[in-house]
Scaffold this motif. Sequence first.
Motif, PDB file in Angstrom:
ATOM      1  N   LEU A 166      34.017  32.799  30.656  1.00 17.41           N
ATOM      2  CA  LEU A 166      34.640  32.929  31.970  1.00 17.41           C
ATOM      3  C   LEU A 166      33.914  33.992  32.802  1.00 17.41           C
ATOM      4  O   LEU A 166      33.816  35.155  32.398  1.00 17.41           O
ATOM      5  CB  LEU A 166      36.115  33.308  31.828  1.00 17.41           C
ATOM      6  CG  LEU A 166      36.882  33.508  33.137  1.00 17.41           C
ATOM      7  CD1 LEU A 166      36.968  32.183  33.905  1.00 17.41           C
ATOM      8  CD2 LEU A 166      38.271  34.060  32.885  1.00 17.41           C
ATOM      9  N   VAL A 168      34.232  36.175  35.752  1.00 14.83           N
ATOM     10  CA  VAL A 168      35.245  36.712  36.660  1.00 14.83           C
ATOM     11  C   VAL A 168      34.699  36.837  38.076  1.00 14.83           C
ATOM     12  O   VAL A 168      35.427  36.643  39.062  1.00 14.83           O
ATOM     13  CB  VAL A 168      35.745  38.081  36.142  1.00 14.83           C
ATOM     14  CG1 VAL A 168      36.756  38.691  37.109  1.00 14.83           C
ATOM     15  CG2 VAL A 168      36.365  37.925  34.754  1.00 14.83           C
ATOM     16  N   SER A 169      33.423  37.132  38.207  1.00 18.86           N
ATOM     17  CA  SER A 169      32.825  37.344  39.524  1.00 18.86           C
ATOM     18  C   SER A 169      32.781  36.077  40.372  1.00 18.86           C
ATOM     19  O   SER A 169      32.480  36.145  41.566  1.00 18.86           O
ATOM     20  CB  SER A 169      31.409  37.910  39.371  1.00 18.86           C
ATOM     21  OG  SER A 169      30.589  37.009  38.648  1.00 18.86           O
ATOM     22  N   LEU A 171      35.503  34.148  40.645  1.00 18.00           N
ATOM     23  CA  LEU A 171      36.885  33.891  41.053  1.00 18.00           C
ATOM     24  C   LEU A 171      37.145  34.471  42.439  1.00 18.00           C
ATOM     25  O   LEU A 171      36.786  35.613  42.733  1.00 18.00           O
ATOM     26  CB  LEU A 171      37.855  34.516  40.054  1.00 18.00           C
ATOM     27  CG  LEU A 171      37.868  33.902  38.651  1.00 18.00           C
ATOM     28  CD1 LEU A 171      38.740  34.727  37.717  1.00 18.00           C
ATOM     29  CD2 LEU A 171      38.379  32.461  38.708  1.00 18.00           C
ATOM     30  N   LEU A 185      36.640  38.597  43.229  1.00 17.85           N
ATOM     31  CA  LEU A 185      36.789  39.586  42.158  1.00 17.85           C
ATOM     32  C   LEU A 185      35.409  40.076  41.726  1.00 17.85           C
ATOM     33  O   LEU A 185      34.468  39.289  41.588  1.00 17.85           O
ATOM     34  CB  LEU A 185      37.526  38.985  40.972  1.00 17.85           C
ATOM     35  CG  LEU A 185      38.951  38.475  41.237  1.00 17.85           C
ATOM     36  CD1 LEU A 185      39.569  37.936  39.954  1.00 17.85           C
ATOM     37  CD2 LEU A 185      39.820  39.582  41.814  1.00 17.85           C
ATOM     38  N   SER A 187      35.019  42.385  38.981  1.00 17.06           N
ATOM     39  CA  SER A 187      34.977  42.644  37.534  1.00 17.06           C
ATOM     40  C   SER A 187      36.353  42.422  36.932  1.00 17.06           C
ATOM     41  O   SER A 187      37.355  42.285  37.646  1.00 17.06           O
ATOM     42  CB  SER A 187      34.501  44.078  37.260  1.00 17.06           C
ATOM     43  OG  SER A 187      35.428  45.016  37.803  1.00 17.06           O
ATOM     44  N   GLY A 188      36.386  42.410  35.624  1.00 17.19           N
ATOM     45  CA  GLY A 188      37.632  42.228  34.894  1.00 17.19           C
ATOM     46  C   GLY A 188      37.345  42.046  33.421  1.00 17.19           C
ATOM     47  O   GLY A 188      36.236  41.667  33.032  1.00 17.19           O
ATOM     48  N   THR A 189      38.333  42.323  32.593  1.00 18.79           N
ATOM     49  CA  THR A 189      38.194  42.179  31.139  1.00 18.79           C
ATOM     50  C   THR A 189      38.940  40.943  30.680  1.00 18.79           C
ATOM     51  O   THR A 189      40.155  40.833  30.876  1.00 18.79           O
ATOM     52  CB  THR A 189      38.743  43.422  30.411  1.00 18.79           C
ATOM     53  OG1 THR A 189      38.068  44.583  30.897  1.00 18.79           O
ATOM     54  CG2 THR A 189      38.529  43.286  28.909  1.00 18.79           C
ATOM     55  N   THR A 190      38.212  40.013  30.095  1.00 16.34           N
ATOM     56  CA  THR A 190      38.808  38.759  29.630  1.00 16.34           C
ATOM     57  C   THR A 190      39.188  38.861  28.159  1.00 16.34           C
ATOM     58  O   THR A 190      38.487  39.489  27.366  1.00 16.34           O
ATOM     59  CB  THR A 190      37.806  37.597  29.810  1.00 16.34           C
ATOM     60  OG1 THR A 190      37.372  37.563  31.167  1.00 16.34           O
ATOM     61  CG2 THR A 190      38.438  36.268  29.452  1.00 16.34           C
ATOM     62  N   LYS A 199      43.904  35.316  29.997  1.00 17.74           N
ATOM     63  CA  LYS A 199      44.356  36.485  30.752  1.00 17.74           C
ATOM     64  C   LYS A 199      43.160  37.377  31.078  1.00 17.74           C
ATOM     65  O   LYS A 199      42.341  37.668  30.205  1.00 17.74           O
ATOM     66  CB  LYS A 199      45.413  37.263  29.967  1.00 17.74           C
ATOM     67  CG  LYS A 199      46.723  36.494  29.763  1.00 17.74           C
ATOM     68  CD  LYS A 199      47.736  37.345  29.028  1.00 17.74           C
ATOM     69  CE  LYS A 199      49.040  36.578  28.802  1.00 17.74           C
ATOM     70  NZ  LYS A 199      49.718  36.264  30.079  1.00 17.74           N
ATOM     71  N   VAL A 200      43.099  37.788  32.332  1.00 19.52           N
ATOM     72  CA  VAL A 200      42.037  38.679  32.806  1.00 19.52           C
ATOM     73  C   VAL A 200      42.667  39.971  33.306  1.00 19.52           C
ATOM     74  O   VAL A 200      43.512  39.940  34.218  1.00 19.52           O
ATOM     75  CB  VAL A 200      41.220  38.031  33.937  1.00 19.52           C
ATOM     76  CG1 VAL A 200      40.099  38.985  34.393  1.00 19.52           C
ATOM     77  CG2 VAL A 200      40.639  36.695  33.497  1.00 19.52           C
ATOM     78  N   LEU A 202      42.360  43.100  35.428  1.00 15.05           N
ATOM     79  CA  LEU A 202      41.549  43.472  36.578  1.00 15.05           C
ATOM     80  C   LEU A 202      41.327  44.986  36.649  1.00 15.05           C
ATOM     81  O   LEU A 202      42.064  45.758  36.074  1.00 15.05           O
ATOM     82  CB  LEU A 202      42.189  42.959  37.870  1.00 15.05           C
ATOM     83  CG  LEU A 202      42.481  41.458  37.893  1.00 15.05           C
ATOM     84  CD1 LEU A 202      43.223  41.078  39.160  1.00 15.05           C
ATOM     85  CD2 LEU A 202      41.184  40.660  37.769  1.00 15.05           C
TER      86      LEU A 202
END
Length: 202
Positions: A166, A168-169, A171, A185, A187-190, A199-200, A202
């Motif tokens: 996935l 995130v950038s 989205l 978006l 960044s984020g941790t998947t 679930k991401v 943010l």
Amino acid sequence: MALEVSTFTPDAVPPTLSSYVLNLADGTLTLSFSEVVNASSFNVLMLVLQGTQTLSNATTFFKFTGGSVSTNSHVIVVNMTTTDLNEIKRLREVGTAMANTFVSFSDYLVQDMAGNWIVPISNQSARMAENVIADTIPPVLLGFSLDMNLTVLTLSFSETVSAPTLLVSLLILQDSANSSNRFTLSSGTTQLDNSSVIKVTL
């Protein structure tokens, strides 16, 4: 005038599994038997897919939890539940190729039309698939939710997806369907586990 039979020998030969095909595209398991079997006696819960021919503590395996079957025939098609299909797709060590797709079951899997139970296949000598058809249908995003208190974006897909892939950038959030007011978006941790719900943070 009909003649009465002088000698009748009932069928006492149990059916055997000849071959099977796992289809991850349409969610079916097609099993071919040595003779016509009774679909109403078929117990999907007896089916086990395992990643190696011999089951050990290190072997990944999956026990079916449900599904529907076709009518009486020497070929039975099991239509897997969405839950079972997604779980098989999640388990990367089983059901991805012939080399890691083996089936085992007890003699209570199915009967022939004379009531003989099938010859079982032990989990110590499981049967390799004749073919494994890969999933070629792309997943679809069914919906999402955004929790601003926890800063968590939850994405729900039509099937199990690979969480590490996935991006995130890519989205984009916007305040309406056709709005030009958008936020991409950065960044984020998947989550690490593959699932149909990702679930991401943010």
